[in-house]
Design a protein around this motif. Structure first.
Motif, PDB file in Angstrom:
ATOM      1  N   VAL A 534       0.918  -1.132  -0.051  1.00 34.19           N
ATOM      2  CA  VAL A 534      -0.165  -0.111   0.077  1.00 34.19           C
ATOM      3  C   VAL A 534       0.911   1.195   0.115  1.00 34.19           C
ATOM      4  N   GLY A 535       0.354   2.215  -1.082  1.00 36.44           N
ATOM      5  CA  GLY A 535       1.222   3.464  -1.028  1.00 36.44           C
ATOM      6  C   GLY A 535       0.105   4.520  -0.744  1.00 36.44           C
ATOM      7  N   ILE A 536       0.577   5.739  -0.039  1.00 34.44           N
ATOM      8  CA  ILE A 536      -0.333   6.871  -0.041  1.00 34.44           C
ATOM      9  C   ILE A 536       0.779   8.197  -0.182  1.00 34.44           C
ATOM     10  N   SER A 537       0.056   9.010  -0.738  1.00 34.51           N
ATOM     11  CA  SER A 537       0.785  10.339  -0.919  1.00 34.51           C
ATOM     12  C   SER A 537      -0.400  11.434  -0.678  1.00 34.51           C
ATOM     13  N   THR A 538      -0.057  12.729  -0.442  1.00 32.94           N
ATOM     14  CA  THR A 538      -0.791  13.872  -0.262  1.00 32.94           C
ATOM     15  C   THR A 538      -0.258  15.128  -1.146  1.00 32.94           C
ATOM     16  N   GLY A 539      -1.321  15.742  -1.812  1.00 29.60           N
ATOM     17  CA  GLY A 539      -0.600  16.811  -2.595  1.00 29.60           C
ATOM     18  C   GLY A 539      -1.910  17.502  -3.674  1.00 29.60           C
ATOM     19  N   SER A 540      -1.474  18.145  -4.749  1.00 27.64           N
ATOM     20  CA  SER A 540      -2.253  18.743  -5.598  1.00 27.64           C
ATOM     21  C   SER A 540      -2.551  17.908  -6.596  1.00 27.64           C
ATOM     22  N   VAL A 541      -3.843  18.021  -7.106  1.00 28.95           N
ATOM     23  CA  VAL A 541      -4.187  17.057  -8.333  1.00 28.95           C
ATOM     24  C   VAL A 541      -5.221  17.691  -9.363  1.00 28.95           C
ATOM     25  N   VAL A 542      -5.210  17.240 -10.452  1.00 30.21           N
ATOM     26  CA  VAL A 542      -6.211  17.747 -11.570  1.00 30.21           C
ATOM     27  C   VAL A 542      -7.326  16.502 -11.557  1.00 30.21           C
ATOM     28  N   ALA A 543      -8.549  16.765 -11.353  1.00 29.78           N
ATOM     29  CA  ALA A 543      -9.540  15.774 -11.466  1.00 29.78           C
ATOM     30  C   ALA A 543     -10.582  16.068 -12.199  1.00 29.78           C
ATOM     31  N   GLY A 544     -11.053  15.087 -13.134  1.00 28.90           N
ATOM     32  CA  GLY A 544     -12.390  15.412 -13.947  1.00 28.90           C
ATOM     33  C   GLY A 544     -12.897  14.052 -14.650  1.00 28.90           C
ATOM     34  N   VAL A 545     -14.037  14.477 -15.020  1.00 24.17           N
ATOM     35  CA  VAL A 545     -14.765  13.072 -15.691  1.00 24.17           C
ATOM     36  C   VAL A 545     -14.422  13.049 -17.112  1.00 24.17           C
ATOM     37  N   VAL A 546     -14.096  11.724 -17.294  1.00 28.41           N
ATOM     38  CA  VAL A 546     -13.909  11.469 -18.843  1.00 28.41           C
ATOM     39  C   VAL A 546     -14.515  10.182 -19.306  1.00 28.41           C
ATOM     40  N   GLY A 547     -14.999  10.272 -20.614  1.00 32.00           N
ATOM     41  CA  GLY A 547     -15.746   9.283 -21.330  1.00 32.00           C
ATOM     42  C   GLY A 547     -17.231   9.688 -21.308  1.00 32.00           C
ATOM     43  N   ILE A 548     -17.895   9.296 -22.395  1.00 34.55           N
ATOM     44  CA  ILE A 548     -19.330   9.605 -22.711  1.00 34.55           C
ATOM     45  C   ILE A 548     -20.486   8.515 -22.572  1.00 34.55           C
ATOM     46  N   LYS A 549     -19.860   7.177 -22.296  1.00 41.82           N
ATOM     47  CA  LYS A 549     -20.627   6.108 -22.233  1.00 41.82           C
ATOM     48  C   LYS A 549     -20.369   5.489 -20.803  1.00 41.82           C
ATOM     49  N   ARG A 550     -19.088   5.279 -20.344  1.00 42.20           N
ATOM     50  CA  ARG A 550     -18.998   4.911 -18.959  1.00 42.20           C
ATOM     51  C   ARG A 550     -17.930   5.982 -18.270  1.00 42.20           C
ATOM     52  N   PHE A 551     -18.597   6.667 -17.494  1.00 38.26           N
ATOM     53  CA  PHE A 551     -18.170   7.812 -16.956  1.00 38.26           C
ATOM     54  C   PHE A 551     -17.156   7.272 -15.969  1.00 38.26           C
ATOM     55  N   LEU A 552     -15.917   8.375 -15.886  1.00 39.85           N
ATOM     56  CA  LEU A 552     -14.727   7.834 -14.941  1.00 39.85           C
ATOM     57  C   LEU A 552     -14.296   9.078 -14.327  1.00 39.85           C
ATOM     58  N   PHE A 553     -14.374   9.171 -12.778  1.00 37.02           N
ATOM     59  CA  PHE A 553     -13.835  10.345 -12.505  1.00 37.02           C
ATOM     60  C   PHE A 553     -12.497  10.128 -11.931  1.00 37.02           C
ATOM     61  N   ASP A 554     -11.414  10.595 -12.866  1.00 40.57           N
ATOM     62  CA  ASP A 554     -10.075  10.283 -12.925  1.00 40.57           C
ATOM     63  C   ASP A 554      -9.256  11.512 -12.378  1.00 40.57           C
ATOM     64  N   MET A 555      -7.897  10.999 -11.835  1.00 40.53           N
ATOM     65  CA  MET A 555      -7.074  12.077 -11.154  1.00 40.53           C
ATOM     66  C   MET A 555      -5.708  11.836 -12.057  1.00 40.53           C
ATOM     67  N   TRP A 556      -5.131  13.198 -12.032  1.00 44.65           N
ATOM     68  CA  TRP A 556      -3.737  13.304 -12.550  1.00 44.65           C
ATOM     69  C   TRP A 556      -3.069  14.222 -11.859  1.00 44.65           C
ATOM     70  N   GLY A 557      -1.789  13.990 -12.081  1.00 46.07           N
ATOM     71  CA  GLY A 557      -0.785  14.896 -11.039  1.00 46.07           C
ATOM     72  C   GLY A 557       0.409  14.272 -10.352  1.00 46.07           C
ATOM     73  N   ASP A 558       1.396  15.230  -9.966  1.00 44.55           N
ATOM     74  CA  ASP A 558       2.386  14.614  -9.283  1.00 44.55           C
ATOM     75  C   ASP A 558       2.191  13.823  -8.097  1.00 44.55           C
ATOM     76  N   ALA A 559       1.184  14.158  -7.157  1.00 45.89           N
ATOM     77  CA  ALA A 559       0.645  13.587  -6.170  1.00 45.89           C
ATOM     78  C   ALA A 559       0.176  12.033  -6.431  1.00 45.89           C
ATOM     79  N   VAL A 560      -0.437  11.839  -7.639  1.00 45.67           N
ATOM     80  CA  VAL A 560      -0.961  10.619  -7.881  1.00 45.67           C
ATOM     81  C   VAL A 560       0.066   9.740  -8.344  1.00 45.67           C
ATOM     82  N   ASN A 561       1.282  10.238  -9.079  1.00 48.72           N
ATOM     83  CA  ASN A 561       2.280   9.528  -9.299  1.00 48.72           C
ATOM     84  C   ASN A 561       3.430   9.056  -8.381  1.00 48.72           C
ATOM     85  N   VAL A 562       3.219   9.891  -7.265  1.00 49.82           N
ATOM     86  CA  VAL A 562       4.068   9.718  -6.151  1.00 49.82           C
ATOM     87  C   VAL A 562       3.632   8.461  -5.506  1.00 49.82           C
TER      88      VAL A 562
END
Length: 642
Positions: A534-562
Motif C-alpha cells: 500500500v502506498g499513500i501520498s498527499t498533494g495537488s491534483v487535477v480531477a475530472g470526468v472522462v468518457g461519454i458512455k462509461r463515466f470515470l472520475f479520474d485524477m492526474w498530477g504529481d501526487a498521483v504519480n508519487v
C-alpha cells in the motif's frame, strides 16, 4: 241534501273520522277504508286508538278526557305530523287535523279528524264514488249528521266548491276555499265558478260544461288534473282540481288543492338534479351508474372522452363493454354473486385493472366501486381514473432513480450533481487530496500460471477482497477511483481545505484494509496467502470526468504519480507514505521512518511506514460490516474502531 253531503264527504281526498267524547268511531268515509284497510263496518263502534301505534294508543283516551276537562286546545284546530297504523300492522307518516264539531246544542260533543298520508300523497287520485244513503231512523239523527258533515267540510285541508250543472253557480264552499282564494263565503255564494279561473279559461268554461251535458262524455268528471287558479287579488297559482257529479243531484262538486309548495319543491329537486349532473360532468374521472343487471344508467362527459363512446351509445348497454374479454365474460356472475351473498369483495374499494376503449385498445386504470340505494332500488356507481400517464411517470422515475443510483456509484456525490446539472466537461484543480494505491504482491506470477478453471477462482477472490474494500470506502466516505487488475485506487474526497480529515480517513482506511486482507486469509485459505503493498501520498491534483458512455472520475498530477511509486517501492503487508502524509494526517497515528529512497521521476525522498493509531485514540464510526466481511479484531480495544 243529506245524500249530497254524504257523497261529498266520500269524494274527499283525505281519510275522515268522526268520534264521540269517549273516542268511539261514529262515522268514516270511503278514503279511510282504503288508506287504513278496515271496512266501514269494522270501524264503526271501535275506539279510534285502533289506528294509533301501540306506544301512543294507551294514552289516547287520557288526551281526550284532559281536553274535555280543561278546554285547552293543544291539538284542536291544528295540523301535525303523526304515525298511523293500518289493519295489517304497518305504520305510515301522515298529517292529522282535528276539529270539534259544533252541533248547536243538538247531541253529544263530536270530534272530526282528517288524515292525509304523506307516503303516497303524490300518487293519490281524486276519487269520487257513489255510496248508498244511510237509512236514518229519525229526523233528529238527520239534522245531527248534517251539522256534523258541514263541520267536516270546513275542517277539510282542501278548498271545496259545489255548483249547479245548468248555470254553474256556486251553491256551497268551505272555509278552506275562503282561506285559499281570499273571498268570503258570502262573496262566493251565487257567483259563477269562473270567478276563480284565469281569463283565458273563464271565457270558455260554460262551453265546457254545456258540451258535457249535451254529450255525456266525461273529460274531467271523476278525474284529477292540474290547472291554474286565480285569487281575489288577481294572483294565480297551480292547483290540482278534482271533479265529481253526485248522482241525480244536478250539482257538480270540485276539490282544489294548492300545488304552490309542491311545485316549488319539484323545481328545487330539478335544480339540485341539474347541479348534481353538472358537478358529475365536471369530474376528471369517468363515472358510470349501473343497475343490478349491469346495465348502464348514467355516464358523465369524462366517460365519453376516456373511452370514445357517446353518451347515447353507453346508455342501456352492459358495463362489460369497457372490460377486456377475459373479465367481460365473468362480470355478470361477479355482480349476481355479490347480490346473492352480500360479500363485498370489490364494493367500497379501489383496485388497478385494465379497461377497453371503443377502438379496442387497453389502458391501465384505477376502479372505485360503491353501492347506492335510493327509493329501495340498488344501483352501483363506478369511478374510473386513467393512470396511463402516472404509469409512464412512475416508469420514467424508476429509470431516472436507477440512472442516478448508477451515477452516484461511479462518481463522487458532488461531481454527480454537477454532471446532472451541466453535462459538459468537468475538470478541477485541488490543492489537498490524499491518494492511495494498493496492489497484490506476486499477482502477475500467479496469473501467468493459471488454468481456465483458476481464472474463475481468481475473479471470485478479487471480488471478495475488493467488496470488503468497497465497504470500507463507504464507511470512511472516500472516493473509489478505479481498479485495474489487482490494483485498487482510492482518494479522499477532492478538496482545497487544509484540514487533515481527508488524509486521516485514508490512513485509517489503509490500516483497516490490511486487517481485512488478514481476515480474508483466515476465512478463505483455499486461495492461498494473499498480501498487499500500500502506498499513500498527499498533494495537488487535477480531477475530472472522462468518457461519454462509461463515466470515470479520474485524477492526474504529481501526487498521483508519487502515490503509485510509494506502492511500487513499498514492502509486502505494509503501508508506505510520503512526508506530506505524515504532516497532514494529524497526531493520531504512529509512523516509522524507513529511510531515503530514490523514487523514479522524483529522486531521493524520505519515506515512512504507517504503523497504527496511537494508543488511547478512538475512531468513532458507525461501521457495520456485511455478513462474513468483518475484519478480524476490528472492534477490539486496541483497534482503531469503536
Amino acid at each position: 241534501k243529506q245524500n249530497l253531503t254524504s257523497k261529498i264527504i266520500d269524494a274527499s281526498f283525505d281519510a275522515l273520522f268522526v268520534i264521540n267524547k269517549h273516542g268511539v268511531i261514529q262515522m268514516v268515509n270511503e278514503q279511510s277504508t282504503e288508506v287504513l284497510g278496515w271496512s266501514r263496518e269494522e270501524f264503526i263502534g271501535q275506539n279510534i286508538s285502533i289506528i294509533i301505534p301501540e306506544e301512543h294508543a294507551a294514552k289516547h283516551d287520557g288526551y281526550l278526557a284532559q281536553y274535555l276537562k280543561t278546554g285547552i286546545k293543544n291539538m284542536m284546530g291544528t295540523e301535525r305530523e303523526v304515525q298511523a297504523r293500518r289493519k295489517d300492522g304497518s305504520k305510515f307518516p301522515c298529517i292529522l287535523g282535528l276539529a270539534e264539531v259544533d252541533q248547536n246544542g243538538r247531541g253529544d260533543t263530536l270530534f272530526c279528524g282528517f288524515i292525509r298520508s304523506l307516503a303516497h300523497e303524490k300518487e293519490l287520485e281524486r276519487r269520487v264514488s257513489d255510496e248508498e244513503q244511510r237509512n236514518l231512523k229519525n229526523s233528529k239523527e238527520i239534522l245531527r249528521q248534517r251539522s256534523t258533515i258541514l263541520g267536516i267540510l270546513d275542517a277539510s285541508f282542501h278548498a271545496l266548491f259545489v255548483i249547479t250543472e245548468d248555470e254553474r253557480i256556486i251553491q256551497m264552499v268551505n272555509q278552506k276555499s275562503c282561506d285559499v282564494f281570499g273571498w268570503t263565503k258570502e262573496e262566493f255564494i251565487g257567483q259563477n265558478i269562473s270567478m276563480i279561473m284565469t281569463d283565458d279559461v273563464a271565457t270558455h268554461h260554460d262551453q265546457y260544461v254545456d258540451n258535457y251535458l249535451a254529450t255525456g262524455i266525461k273529460k274531467m268528471i271523476g278525474k284529477q288534473r292540474e290547472v291554474i287558479a286565480k285569487r281575489k287579488d288577481g294572483s294565480t297559482f297551480p292547483a290540482a282540481l278534482g271533479l265529481a257529479e253526485p248522482q241525480a243531484s244536478g250539482l257538480i262538486c270540485g276539490f282544489i288543492r294548492d300545488l304552490t309548495q309542491e311545485k316549488a319543491a319539484q323545481e328545487e329537486i330539478i335544480r339540485e338534479q341539474l347541479l348534481t349532473s353538472k358537478i358529475i360532468d365536471a369530474s376528471f374521472d369517468a363515472l358510470f351508474v349501473i343497475n343490478h343487471g349491469g346495465i348502464i344508467q348514467q355516464v358523465n362527459k369524462a366517460s365519453c372522452h376516456v373511452f370514445g363512446w357517446s353518451r347515447e351509445e353507453f346508455i342501456g348497454q352492459n358495463i362489460k363493454m369497457i372490460m377486456p374479454v377475459g373479465h367481460a365474460e365473468n362480470h355478470d356472475s361477479y355482480l349476481s354473486r355479490y347480490l346473492r351473498s352480500g360479500f363485498k369483495k370489490m364494493i367500497g374499494k379501489e383496485r388497478e385493472i385494465e379497461a377497453r376503449r371503443k377502438d379496442g385498445s387497453l389502458f391501465p386504470c384505477i376502479l372505485g366501486l360503491s353501492e347506492v340505494v335510493t327509493s329501495g332500488t340498488t344501483q352501483f356507481v363506478g369511478f374510473v381514473r386513467d393512470v396511463t400517464m402516472q404509469k409512464s411517470l412512475l416508469i420514467a422515475e424508476a429509470e431516472r432513480e436507477a440512472s442516478d443510483s448508477l451515477l452516484f456509484n461511479i462518481l463522487p456525490e458532488h461531481i454527480a450533481y454537477r454532471l446532472k446539472a451541466d453535462p459538459s466537461h468537468i475538470a478541477d484543480h485541488y490543492d489537498n487530496t490524499t491518494i492511495l494505491f494498493a496492489d497484490i504482491v506476486g499477482f502477475t506470477d500467479r496469473t501467468s500460471k493459471m488454468s481456465p478453471h483458476d481464472g474463475t477462482c481468481i475473479v471470485s477472490m478479487l471480488n471478495d477482497i475488493f467488496s470488503r474494500f468497497d465497504h470500507l470506502c463507504d464507511v470512511y466516505e472516500l472516493n473509489k477511483v478505479k481498479t485495474i487488475g489487482d490494483c485498487y485506487m482510492i482518494t479522499s474526497i477532492p478538496s482545497n481545505s487544509l484540514e487533515h480529515d481527508g488524509c486521516a480517513r485514508v490512513c485509517r482506511f489503509a490500516l483497516d484494509m490490511l486487517r481485512a486482507v488478514r481476515d480474508f486469509n483466515n476465512t478463505c485459505p483455499q486461495h492461498g496467502p494473499i498480501d498487499f503493498r500500500v502506498g499513500i501520498s498527499t498533494g495537488s491534483v487535477v480531477a475530472g470526468v472522462v468518457g461519454i458512455k462509461r463515466f470515470l472520475f479520474d485524477m492526474w498530477g504529481d501526487a498521483v504519480n508519487v502515490a503509485a511509486r510509494m506502492e511500487q517501492s513499498g514492502l509486502a503487508g505494509q503501508i508506505q507514505v510520503t512526508r506530506s502524509v505524515v504532516d497532514n494526517a494529524g497526531s493520531d497515528f504512529s509512523f516509522e521512518f524507513r529511510g531515503t529512497l530514490s523514487i523514479k521521476g522524483k529522486g531521493p525522498m524520505d519515506v515512512y511506514m504507517l504503523k497504527s493509531v496511537k494508543p488511547g485514540e478512538k475512531w468513532r464510526t458507525s461501521l457495520k460490516w456485511p455478513k462474513g466481511h468483518r475484519p478480524h479484531g476490528t472492534l477490539r480495544s486496541n483497534s482503531m474502531f469503536i
